[in-house]
Motif scaffolding. Structure first.
Motif, PDB file in Angstrom:
ATOM      1  N   PHE A 493      50.882  37.304  40.964  1.00 25.47           N
ATOM      2  CA  PHE A 493      49.550  36.848  41.367  1.00 25.47           C
ATOM      3  C   PHE A 493      48.488  37.379  40.411  1.00 25.47           C
ATOM      4  N   ARG A 494      48.551  38.686  40.172  1.00 23.57           N
ATOM      5  CA  ARG A 494      47.570  39.320  39.293  1.00 23.57           C
ATOM      6  C   ARG A 494      47.663  38.750  37.875  1.00 23.57           C
ATOM      7  N   GLY A 495      48.852  38.641  37.355  1.00 21.76           N
ATOM      8  CA  GLY A 495      49.020  38.124  36.001  1.00 21.76           C
ATOM      9  C   GLY A 495      48.598  36.681  35.869  1.00 21.76           C
ATOM     10  N   GLY A 496      48.902  35.878  36.896  1.00 24.06           N
ATOM     11  CA  GLY A 496      48.532  34.460  36.848  1.00 24.06           C
ATOM     12  C   GLY A 496      47.040  34.244  36.825  1.00 24.06           C
ATOM     13  N   LEU A 497      46.303  34.996  37.643  1.00 20.11           N
ATOM     14  CA  LEU A 497      44.848  34.840  37.696  1.00 20.11           C
ATOM     15  C   LEU A 497      44.183  35.293  36.400  1.00 20.11           C
ATOM     16  N   ARG A 498      44.808  36.238  35.724  1.00 19.48           N
ATOM     17  CA  ARG A 498      44.206  36.777  34.501  1.00 19.48           C
ATOM     18  C   ARG A 498      44.776  36.155  33.230  1.00 19.48           C
ATOM     19  N   TYR A 499      45.536  35.098  33.382  1.00 18.81           N
ATOM     20  CA  TYR A 499      46.117  34.424  32.218  1.00 18.81           C
ATOM     21  C   TYR A 499      45.031  33.569  31.563  1.00 18.81           C
ATOM     22  N   GLU A 500      44.522  34.001  30.467  1.00 16.72           N
ATOM     23  CA  GLU A 500      43.340  33.384  29.858  1.00 16.72           C
ATOM     24  C   GLU A 500      43.547  31.928  29.453  1.00 16.72           C
ATOM     25  N   LYS A 501      44.765  31.562  29.034  1.00 14.02           N
ATOM     26  CA  LYS A 501      45.000  30.183  28.619  1.00 14.02           C
ATOM     27  C   LYS A 501      44.910  29.215  29.795  1.00 14.02           C
ATOM     28  N   ALA A 502      45.275  29.685  30.996  1.00  9.66           N
ATOM     29  CA  ALA A 502      45.208  28.827  32.183  1.00  9.66           C
ATOM     30  C   ALA A 502      43.775  28.596  32.609  1.00  9.66           C
ATOM     31  N   HIS A 503      42.993  29.663  32.674  1.00  5.63           N
ATOM     32  CA  HIS A 503      41.583  29.499  33.034  1.00  5.63           C
ATOM     33  C   HIS A 503      40.778  30.675  32.515  1.00  5.63           C
ATOM     34  N   PRO A 504      40.185  30.535  31.362  1.00  6.34           N
ATOM     35  CA  PRO A 504      39.483  31.651  30.730  1.00  6.34           C
ATOM     36  C   PRO A 504      38.321  32.207  31.538  1.00  6.34           C
ATOM     37  N   GLN A 505      37.586  31.338  32.262  1.00  5.86           N
ATOM     38  CA  GLN A 505      36.430  31.835  33.024  1.00  5.86           C
ATOM     39  C   GLN A 505      36.865  32.774  34.142  1.00  5.86           C
ATOM     40  N   LEU A 506      37.907  32.368  34.860  1.00  4.23           N
ATOM     41  CA  LEU A 506      38.394  33.207  35.951  1.00  4.23           C
ATOM     42  C   LEU A 506      38.923  34.534  35.407  1.00  4.23           C
ATOM     43  N   ALA A 507      39.670  34.465  34.312  1.00  6.51           N
ATOM     44  CA  ALA A 507      40.184  35.696  33.698  1.00  6.51           C
ATOM     45  C   ALA A 507      39.040  36.599  33.257  1.00  6.51           C
ATOM     46  N   ARG A 508      37.982  36.005  32.739  1.00  8.06           N
ATOM     47  CA  ARG A 508      36.835  36.786  32.260  1.00  8.06           C
ATOM     48  C   ARG A 508      36.144  37.530  33.396  1.00  8.06           C
ATOM     49  N   VAL A 509      35.851  36.839  34.495  1.00 10.78           N
ATOM     50  CA  VAL A 509      35.102  37.483  35.578  1.00 10.78           C
ATOM     51  C   VAL A 509      35.954  38.543  36.278  1.00 10.78           C
ATOM     52  N   LEU A 510      37.263  38.306  36.362  1.00 13.62           N
ATOM     53  CA  LEU A 510      38.132  39.310  36.970  1.00 13.62           C
ATOM     54  C   LEU A 510      38.233  40.546  36.090  1.00 13.62           C
ATOM     55  N   LYS A 511      38.306  40.332  34.788  1.00 14.79           N
ATOM     56  CA  LYS A 511      38.358  41.459  33.857  1.00 14.79           C
ATOM     57  C   LYS A 511      37.076  42.280  33.930  1.00 14.79           C
ATOM     58  N   GLN A 512      35.941  41.587  34.010  1.00 12.73           N
ATOM     59  CA  GLN A 512      34.657  42.281  34.104  1.00 12.73           C
ATOM     60  C   GLN A 512      34.585  43.102  35.388  1.00 12.73           C
ATOM     61  N   ARG A 513      35.092  42.554  36.485  1.00 13.88           N
ATOM     62  CA  ARG A 513      35.051  43.294  37.743  1.00 13.88           C
ATOM     63  C   ARG A 513      36.017  44.475  37.710  1.00 13.88           C
ATOM     64  N   ASP A 514      37.192  44.254  37.134  1.00 11.98           N
ATOM     65  CA  ASP A 514      38.147  45.373  36.997  1.00 11.98           C
ATOM     66  C   ASP A 514      37.528  46.534  36.225  1.00 11.98           C
ATOM     67  N   GLU A 515      36.862  46.198  35.130  1.00 11.32           N
ATOM     68  CA  GLU A 515      36.256  47.239  34.295  1.00 11.32           C
ATOM     69  C   GLU A 515      35.113  47.939  35.016  1.00 11.32           C
ATOM     70  N   ALA A 516      34.328  47.145  35.758  1.00 10.78           N
ATOM     71  CA  ALA A 516      33.215  47.741  36.503  1.00 10.78           C
ATOM     72  C   ALA A 516      33.732  48.678  37.582  1.00 10.78           C
ATOM     73  N   ARG A 517      34.796  48.275  38.280  1.00 10.50           N
ATOM     74  CA  ARG A 517      35.368  49.138  39.319  1.00 10.50           C
ATOM     75  C   ARG A 517      35.983  50.392  38.713  1.00 10.50           C
ATOM     76  N   LYS A 518      36.619  50.210  37.573  1.00 13.55           N
ATOM     77  CA  LYS A 518      37.222  51.365  36.904  1.00 13.55           C
ATOM     78  C   LYS A 518      36.149  52.378  36.502  1.00 13.55           C
ATOM     79  N   ASP A 519      35.043  51.874  35.968  1.00 14.05           N
ATOM     80  CA  ASP A 519      33.945  52.766  35.578  1.00 14.05           C
ATOM     81  C   ASP A 519      33.360  53.474  36.782  1.00 14.05           C
ATOM     82  N   THR A 520      33.200  52.723  37.887  1.00 14.53           N
ATOM     83  CA  THR A 520      32.630  53.308  39.101  1.00 14.53           C
ATOM     84  C   THR A 520      33.525  54.401  39.651  1.00 14.53           C
TER      85      THR A 520
END
Length: 541
Positions: A493-520
């Motif tokens: 599930f996690r890998g599929g949602l973050r697969y950039e070739k399938a949907h780059p926008q979704l992968a981008r926003v999830l990556k941004q949220r992951d990084e923000a949570r990690k920083d927090t």
């Protein structure tokens, strides 16, 4: 036989007014009530009869007004009565607008036949729901022949429903011309303005009158002298009317039936025909109907499937250029700014069966209304198409994760496991279907559409994760397998949602949220390990 149950002179039709008080009206009085927008609903009208009744009243009013060379509705019942009678010069006594009349005279929605011919007709119909079209003539959606205490208005609604939306039902039982084939349907798609029944009726009457020349030119109907009320024409069941003989606003009939008095109650008698009433098979439902969408590329009228008006079809009809904009779908300046919506209605028919009545309301926001009125709905269509694509990708990823969960983490899963996974994935998509147009409207209205779209992407992923988490209870229960299955599901599930070739926008926003949570988390707890939303599966039991 005497003429009985006149829609012109007897108050046979019930409606509730703006104060929810019940009123009885003649047909002319109903038009006056429409003009004042006093009609809230019709208590006896069944859901699948709503569009046929609306379309009939619009077409009839447009026919009468055009014949009188008048552009606006009459204001009094007497004027309407005179205008309707003028449409039947051979029946000045009102027989054509009465439920019961001699065989050789037209009756309401009932073509005349030879005098005494009905004595040889075999099909006895005791109740209006048995007369009504397929949705109530078999025990599929509604139980048949339940209306044993029916009144005249029940027969009126059943006649309009049968004669203007019925399809093929075996040899001798042919359907209407305004659909793409005998097993198709007559769907309706049109804007509903702010107001009650009368407001919509008035707008559609004006739209129809304004489109008359265009209909004549496009589908080659008669500008003058065409057959408008098809039930006025004698029919022996052996000959069809040529499509080119018809008026652009024609109201058709497709079955040979007659209403008769059975003691103190009404009943009906019917028989088959050797041919369709209107010869229009080659038109594939393209008849100039104000409410029927037409697929431009295929050159035929829309026929809905058992899915009804799902979010994919509804957005295509509302915003894309794939289907030509039907007359009633036109957005007008005086439709209002709040509470305007597109109403989609239709019955799915099959061979000898029905697959349900479908109705959907598509809300039209202020910005949508402005874009649609300026013929710029492609902007909305593009946003809708993007969302449909993302939902499809997320559904696919969710289904794969569910297969891993329900298949104990194995690579190869059985068809039964795939089917079970499909049930959960389908529930997810149905949830997105229900909220699709509200979410789309939020984006179209947003000052920052990109940010609104990003928020929707994150919420979509979270909703999919919730479905996966709910499915954990259906997965393996033994401690030996549970962690393996859940781990495989979450990884997929996690890998599929973050697969950039399938949907780059979704992968981008999830990556941004992951990084923000990690920083927090790093700021709050320097030694803590971060977890994203879809990795949370603490409840192992």
């Amino acid at each position: 036989m005497d003429i009985q149950f006149s829609l012109l002179d007897q108050a046979l039709i019930r409606y509730r007014n703006s104060n929810r008080q019940e009123r009885h009206a003649t047909l002319p009085e109903l038009f006056v009530a429409f003009n004042a927008d006093e009609v809230c609903d019709f208590p006896a009208l069944r859901p699948h009869q709503r569009h046929p009744w609306h379309a009939f009243l619009v077409q009839l009013a447009a026919i009468a007004l055009h014949a009188a060379e008048r552009e606006t509705p009459y204001e009094t019942a007497n004027e309407w009565r005179a205008a309707l009678l003028a449409l039947t010069p051979g029946d000045s006594d009102g027989a054509a607008f009465s439920l019961i009349a001699p065989d050789d005279r037209p009756a309401f929605m009932q073509p005349p036949c030879e005098r005494g011919a009905t004595r040889a007709w075999k099909k006895r119909i005791k109740t209006p729901d048995a007369l009504d079209m397929l949705v109530t003539s078999r025990n599929h959606d509604l139980k048949a022949q339940r209306m044993v205490h029916a009144t005249a208005e029940d027969w009126i609604f059943a006649l309009v429903s049968l004669q203007t939306q019925e399809g093929f039902l075996g040899a001798g039982n042919y359907g209407i011309s305004r659909m793409n084939g005998g097993f198709a349907s007559r769907p309706a798609f049109g804007v509903v303005p702010v107001g009650r029944w009368g407001k919509r009726w008035a707008r559609d009457v004006q739209l129809l009158l304004g489109a008359r020349e265009r209909i004549v030119e496009k589908v080659e109907l008669k500008e003058k002298g065409g057959v408008a009320l098809v039930w006025l024409q004698p029919w022996d069941g052996a000959a069809s009317l040529s499509f080119s003989e018809l008026d652009p606003f024609y109201i058709e009939v497709c079955r040979r039936v007659r209403i008769e008095a059975q003691g103190e109650t009404l009943g009906a008698i019917g028989t088959g025909s050797k041919v369709t009433r209107i010869a229009a098979k080659e038109r594939c439902g393209m008849t100039g109907d104000a409410w029927t969408p037409v697929n431009v590329a295929e050159g035929k009228a829309l026929s809905i499937t058992a899915k009804g008006f799902d979010y994919k079809l509804a957005s295509t009809l509302a915003f894309s250029g794939e289907c030509a904009t039907n007359i009633a779908r036109t957005v007008l300046d005086d439709d209002g700014t709040e509470g305007v919506f597109i109403l989609a209605q239709g019955i799915t028919r099959g061979q000898g069966k029905t697959e349900g009545y479908h109705e959907r309301r598509i809300p039209i926001t202020k910005t949508m209304r402005r874009l649609m009125s300026r013929q710029k709905s492609d902007e909305i269509a593009k946003a809708a198409e993007e969302r449909i694509k993302v939902i499809g990708e997320v559904r696919k990823t969710l289904w794969g994760a569910l297969c891993a969960l329900l298949g104990n983490g194995d690579q190869n899963v059985s068809d039964d496991t795939k089917s079970r996974a499909g049930n959960f994935a389908r529930a997810f998509e149905q949830g997105e279907d229900r909220r699709f147009f509200d979410d789309l409207g939020n984006e179209i209205e947003a000052d920052d559409r990109v940010s609104e779209h990003d928020r929707w992407l994150l919420a979509l992923a979270d909703r999919a994760a919730e479905v996966l988490q709910q499915a954990f209870v259906a997965g393996p229960r033994s401690a030996e397998r549970v962690y393996r299955a859940r781990g495989a599901a979450l990884a997929r599930f996690r890998g599929g949602l973050r697969y950039e070739k399938a949907h780059p926008q979704l992968a981008r926003v999830l990556k941004q949220r992951d990084e923000a949570r990690k920083d927090t988390q790093s700021d709050a707890h320097p030694d803590a390990q971060s977890e994203s939303f879809e990795e949370v599966s603490n409840d192992s039991n």
